[in-house]
Structure formats: structure tokens, C-alpha cells
Scaffold this active site. Structure first.
Site, mmCIF file in Angstrom:
data_model
loop_
_atom_site.group_PDB
_atom_site.id
_atom_site.type_symbol
_atom_site.label_atom_id
_atom_site.label_comp_id
_atom_site.label_asym_id
_atom_site.label_seq_id
_atom_site.Cartn_x
_atom_site.Cartn_y
_atom_site.Cartn_z
ATOM 1 N N THR A 72 0.869 -1.179 0.000
ATOM 2 C CA THR A 72 0.000 0.000 0.000
ATOM 3 C C THR A 72 0.903 1.224 0.000
ATOM 4 O O THR A 72 2.041 1.163 0.472
ATOM 5 C CB THR A 72 -0.901 0.043 1.252
ATOM 6 O OG1 THR A 72 -0.064 0.139 2.402
ATOM 7 C CG2 THR A 72 -1.757 -1.202 1.363
ATOM 8 N N GLU B 14 -5.763 -3.429 -1.294
ATOM 9 C CA GLU B 14 -6.276 -4.664 -0.679
ATOM 10 C C GLU B 14 -7.421 -5.288 -1.476
ATOM 11 O O GLU B 14 -7.839 -6.401 -1.185
ATOM 12 C CB GLU B 14 -6.772 -4.372 0.749
ATOM 13 C CG GLU B 14 -5.697 -3.986 1.730
ATOM 14 C CD GLU B 14 -5.382 -2.492 1.744
ATOM 15 O OE1 GLU B 14 -5.617 -1.817 0.714
ATOM 16 O OE2 GLU B 14 -4.891 -1.997 2.770
ATOM 17 N N LYS C 245 -14.588 15.343 13.251
ATOM 18 C CA LYS C 245 -15.529 15.021 14.326
ATOM 19 C C LYS C 245 -15.776 16.283 15.148
ATOM 20 O O LYS C 245 -15.008 16.606 16.044
ATOM 21 C CB LYS C 245 -14.973 13.879 15.180
ATOM 22 C CG LYS C 245 -14.777 12.629 14.342
ATOM 23 C CD LYS C 245 -14.150 11.484 15.098
ATOM 24 C CE LYS C 245 -13.810 10.362 14.141
ATOM 25 N NZ LYS C 245 -12.471 10.430 13.548
ATOM 26 N N TRP D 196 -20.377 14.294 12.487
ATOM 27 C CA TRP D 196 -19.323 14.109 11.484
ATOM 28 C C TRP D 196 -19.485 15.124 10.352
ATOM 29 O O TRP D 196 -20.583 15.297 9.816
ATOM 30 C CB TRP D 196 -19.407 12.697 10.888
ATOM 31 C CG TRP D 196 -18.856 11.636 11.789
ATOM 32 C CD1 TRP D 196 -18.349 11.814 13.042
ATOM 33 C CD2 TRP D 196 -18.761 10.239 11.509
ATOM 34 N NE1 TRP D 196 -17.947 10.613 13.565
ATOM 35 C CE2 TRP D 196 -18.186 9.632 12.640
ATOM 36 C CE3 TRP D 196 -19.097 9.448 10.424
ATOM 37 C CZ2 TRP D 196 -17.940 8.267 12.705
ATOM 38 C CZ3 TRP D 196 -18.857 8.087 10.486
ATOM 39 C CH2 TRP D 196 -18.284 7.499 11.618
#
Ligand code: ADP
Length: 548
Positions: free
Chosen positions: A187, A331, A443, A448
Site C-alpha cells: 500500500t 487490498e 468530528k 461528522w
């Protein structure tokens, strides 16, 4: 007990190679050279040269299950390595040439690569690293570039063409287990240390079939695909395999990834498809706005890797180029979703579907886990962390040659699903809308705020070239958004106007108080906004902040 009566033929890369180089032997890989003429090679020639490369690697001691690294641009030789290395049973390890040198060295050592195939133009990157790569025994140099820097280095040096010349053009590919390792990719470390994902023959084979389905990229031998997404970035989104499977011609930019040569390539070679991250499309748009070029051959474009701003999609619609949004990650091989709208809709009805990250194909199961750990409904409103599973989704990370695979708790659920770290909603008909990365969401006072929504709204302003929004600590609310904005040349706007502009589409409590204008947004090695860097710059007081 009843048993199936079907043959059990392993799904191997060597079968993709054999199919492409015979049935589609006349299809071509065109590599941009910067010379008046690009370089062209047929799939049949690639098949023969892949066999020659496999013979050479075998002689250098590459055995089944061993990694062989590539530090290469997108070009015909890299396609040969892509097909030869897994077909002979070894493991193709693509190295991301944009990583910081110490991370690159870490990855080569962690994977224990003994051989590295490198493009001559990348030797200035590799040579200083070699003293830190004690396991590397052979360096194979392909393509133009000054080789003198290799004089006196420790590993044996070979020229790619000399190494493969005169060897047999057929190889008796081993009948491997389809679950054997075929390729590995780390990654890019946007949110942490690079972690290795090891793809199997089976996962790549099935993923390639999905890429070729009409509901995904749906390319055939009538298409030419401009593969801008690097071969070191999640297998160039599976294109080198899927194109070989379906006979799709490949147009490879090699190191000519700047907007001007890309525009020239498109005008001259007339690809019907292209795949690249949004930053490439932003750059190309600026280029063709300044120096008009004919891009109309592009019938379908796959855009993903980070969210595609709606304004970008609109701008390309006006040029007659349709961008199709896709979501995925290292992934997930990477194809997770693609935003082809359902049938039977008008252009206006299609628009909201095109802005989503897309629909899940049959091979990818999805669920959303809410803040309290509950599974959220697919109602298009309830947000949660996206978790996926399927035959081309990682079950673990590579632990190293002598270590067990790693299954960190924040990446894999106890029942084996991959936790993507992406937050979003799913509509009843299976379209995913990402609102943020779990680590980037702001946050604020128990609510959110989506940084991506603010960025898209800002980038819709005519004076804004790019905008990145990050969470910064706030005494009263916990976190609040900071807007970092790159203005276009000749822009006349100011913070108050930008804030008012945002207020037209965003709830007032979500509007940023903190603003800064920056020359560029820092990017990761694969062209994504590097929010870690912005947060650090803010914490260090390196940004000139205006509070409204
Ligand atoms: P890294 O995690 O190191 O950046 P990847 O290239 O695997 O490496 O990135 C995968 C991530 O990129 C996804 O988890 C997601 O956050 C983001 N991403 C990919 N495609 C999209 C998209 N179409 N819209 C928004 N985010 C995306």
C-alpha cells in the site's frame, strides 16, 4: 453425496498469457518514447519475449515462490515481466518509484527481493539505494538511460535485451496451484507504514474477468486503453492482465506522464479508454484548456483512487469525454465498485449515480458498520465504515519471508471481512457513496463533517484550482475543518466570498472558520492529497491561517 462433474483447471496467469499471445496475438502494446514514433510490440511478440525472460530469470536462480522486483514505468517490458514472472511460479513485486527512498528500501528488504528489473531512466533512483539492499544479487536494466552509474556496484548487472536474446521463445509453464502467490504490491502508505498484499493467480484471474465485464470497464479488442495508472500502483488497476485476456490494445506512457505529452498521445494514438487518478485529469484539463487537443476518441474513462470532484466530471462531459468513477484499494486488487448508472435513465437521472463511487459487482460483498458496531441498512442515508469480502479481497498482509501473515484488528474483522477505513452510505440498489476516510472525517461536537464534501463544493468555485480540507483540533468542538485552497491564476476571490459560496450548498455549522491559501496541495506518491502533511504543517504553525 453428489459430486460436480466439471474439470478443475487452475486459474493461472500463464493461461492469460497463452490466450492473449495466440488468440489476440495481433493486438499491440504501444510505448511512448518521446521520439517521433512510439515503440510498438504485438501480444505474440510479448508472449515470446516473456518466455525468454522466464528462461533468463530461471538461469539467474529465480525459483517458484520467490519475489522478483520491478522498478519500472508503464511499458512493454514491464508487461513482459508482469506475465513472465508469475507464469514461471515466481512472484512479481512492483516497486512504487514515487515512494521516499527509505520506504522503498524498507519494502525491497521486507519482501526479500533478490532480483530487480529497472528502467534505465530510473537508475538515479535505484543506485543510491543499492548499498542498503543487501539481498539484491542481480539488477536487470531495460530501456534507455545512462548505465555508467552502475559501474562498481555490488550486485551483478545485466542488460535486459542482451539477457533475453537468443533464448527459447517457448517455456513449459508449470501447472501451479491457483492459490499460489503471483504478485505483490505494498500500500502506498497514505495513512501508515506500507503493508504488503500478495495476490494469488486465482484472485488476479477472477479480478481480470470482472474488469472485462460490461458493467465494469467492458473493453474488447476494438479498444485501446491508455494505462496512465502506474503498473506499480495496484497492478495498474488490473489492466495489463485484463487487456491481455480480451485483446485490448495498450497505450503505455512510460515516463511521459506530464499533461502535454498525455494530450499529444491521446490526439495521435486515439485511445478509446483511459485509466488515471483525478489529479492527472485535473492537469490534463488545464493543459487542453490552454492548448486545445482532440480528446474525443476517449469513449470511456475510469477515474478513481480518490474522489472525483463533480466539477471535473462536468468539465470533461463538455469535452465529450465521459469519466466513470471507480473505487478500490490495494487490498481489493483494486476493483471494488464502478459507477455505471442503471439502464433506462435520462442524462439528468444518471447524474447522481455517476457521482457515487459506484455499484458493487457480484464478486464483492459489502456491509457498513456504524459508529457503535452495528450493521447499518442500505438506505442511502445511514453512514458506517465500509467492509468488504470476496475472491479478490485481501485476507491478511504479508508478514515477511519467515513470518506469519498479519491481520491487524483495525483492518480485518473477527469474521474475516476487510475493514476499508472508508466511511459512507449504500443505496438500496447497491451504489456506494463515500463521505470520507475514517481518519479524515472531521468530528465536530459529536457530529461528522465530510472533508470530501467540503472539498468538492470548494472546487466547484471558478477561482479554485484545488482544495483540501482537514480536521484541526478545536477547544470547543473537539475538531473543526481547516480549508486549504489553491487559487487559479488571476483569481480575485477572497475567504469571505468562498465561505459564502460554500454556504449555498453546505449546512452552516459545517463551514470552516480557518482558511489558508497554499501554492499546491501536498500529494502522496500516487497523487492523492496528503492530509498527514497538511495536519503536520498546521500543528507546526507553518501555515498562514485566517480565521473568519
Ligand atoms: P493508500 O491507502 O495507501 O492510499 P490505496 O491506493 O490502496 O492506497 O488507496 C485506497 C483508498 O483510496 C481507498 O480506501 C479510498 O479511501 C481511496 N479511494 C479510492 N478510490 C476512491 C474514490 N473513487 N473515491 C474516494 N476515495 C477513493
Amino acid at each position: 453425496m453428489l459430486h460436480s462433474t466439471m474439470q478443475d483447471v487452475p486459474l493461472l496467469i500463464s493461461r492469460i498469457l497463452a490466450h492473449g499471445s495466440t488468440i489476440h496475438g495481433r493486438s499491440t502494446v504501444t510505448t511512448w518514447t518521446g521520439e517521433p514514433e512510439p515503440h510498438r510490440r504485438t501480444f505474440a511478440e510479448i508472449g515470446e519475449r516473456a518466455a525468454q525472460l522466464a528462461h533468463a530469470l530461471r538461469e539467474l536462480g529465480v525459483d517458484e515462490g520467490q519475489p522478483a522486483g520491478t522498478l519500472m514505468w508503464n511499458n512493454a517490458e514491464h508487461v513482459e515481466a508482469y506475465l513472465a514472472i508469475p507464469s514461471m511460479g515466481a512472484v512479481l513485486h512492483t516497486l512504487n518509484l514515487r515512494l521516499p527512498p527509505e520506504q522503498l528500501a524498507y519494502i525491497v528488504n521486507h519482501a526479500a527481493d533478490r532480483i530487480i528489473l529497472v528502467n534505465g531512466s530510473l537508475l538515479p533512483l535505484l543506485v543510491p539505494l543499492l548499498p542498503h539492499l543487501p539481498r539484491v544479487e542481480h539488477v536487470i536494466v531495460a530501456g534507455p538511460g545512462d548505465r555508467s552509474a552502475l559501474d562498481g556496484v555490488a550486485p551483478a548487472v545485466h542488460d535486459y535485451e542482451e539477457l533475453i536474446a537468443g533464448r527459447p521463445t517457448r517455456y513449459d509453464w508449470p501447472e501451479l496451484d491457483e492459490r499460489a502467490p503471483a504478485a505483490m504490491c505494498y500500500t502506498s502508505g497514505t495513512t501508515g507504514d506500507p503493508k504488503g498484499v500478495v495476490y494469488s493467480h486465482r484472485s488476479i484471474y477472477l479480478h481480470s474477468m470482472q474488469v472485462n465485464m460490461t458493467e465494469s470497464m467492458g473493453l474488447t479488442d476494438r479498444d485501446t486503453s491508455l494505462v496512465v495508472v502506474p503498473q506499480f500502483h495496484v497492478n495498474a488497476w488490473g489492466l495489463p492482465h485484463s487487456t491481455f485476456m480480451a485483446g485490448v490494445h495498450m497505450l503505455m506512457p512510460d515516463r511521459f506522464l506530464q499533461p502535454a505529452p498525455l494530450a499529444e498521445m491521446i490526439e495521435r494514438e486515439r485511445p478509446t479508454h483511459a485509466a488515471a487518478v483525478p489529479t492527472i485529469w485535473q492537469g490534463l484539463l488545464a493543459e487542453v484548456t490552454a492548448n486545445p487537443r482532440d480528446l474525443t476518441s476517449l469513449d470511456r474513462v475510469t477515474i478513481g483512487g480518490s474522489a472525483c470532484p463533480p466539477s471535473l466530471m462536468e468539465a470533461y462531459d463538455k469535452l465529450g469525454v465521459r469519466l466513470c468513477h471507480a473505487w478500490g484499494m490495494t487490498e481489493t486488487s483494486p476493483l471494488g465498485t464502478m459507477a455505471n448508472p442503471p439502464a433506462g435513465l435520462t442524462a439528468e437521472e444518471e447524474w447522481p449515480y455517476r457521482l457515487t463511487q459506484g455499484r458493487f459487482p457480484a464478486g464483492v460483498e459489502a456491509r457498513l458498520t456504524g459508529p457503535g458496531g452495528d450493521i447499518m441498512p442500505w438506505d442511502g442515508e445511514s453512514a458506517g465504515e465500509l467492509e468488504v469480502r470476496g475472491p479478490w479481497i485481501a485476507a491478511a498482509y504479508y508478514g515477511g519471508p519467515d513470518a506469519e501473515p498479519l491481520r491487524p484488528e483495525d483492518k480485518f474483522s473477527p469474521d474475516g471481512w476487510l475493514k476499508t477505513g472508508d466511511v459512507g452510505t449504500i443505496s438500496p440498489d447497491g451504489f456506494l457513496t463515500l463521505t470520507d476516510r475514517a481518519k479524515d472525517v472531521i468530528k465536530s461536537g459529536g457530529e461528522w463533517i465530510s472533508s470530501v464534501e467540503l472539498e468538492n463544493a470548494l472546487m466547484a468555485h471558478p477561482d479554485v484550482a484545488e482544495a483540501a480540507v482537514v480536521a484541526v483540533p478545536d477547544e470547543k468542538w473537539g475538531e473543526r475543518p481547516l480549508a486549504t485552497v489553491v487559487l487559479k491564476e488571476g483569481a480575485t476571490t477572497d475567504y469571505a466570498e468562498l465561505r459564502a459560496f460554500l454556504g449555498e450548498s453546505i449546512a452552516k455549522w459545517q463551514l470552516p472558520e480557518r482558511w489558508t491559501i497554499v501554492p499546491t496541495v501536498p500529494k502522496t506518491s500516487v497523487g492523492k492529497f496528503d492530509k498527514k502533511v497538511i495536519r503536520r504543517q498546521y500543528a507546526e504553525g507553518a501555515l498562514d491561517i485566517t480565521e473568519l
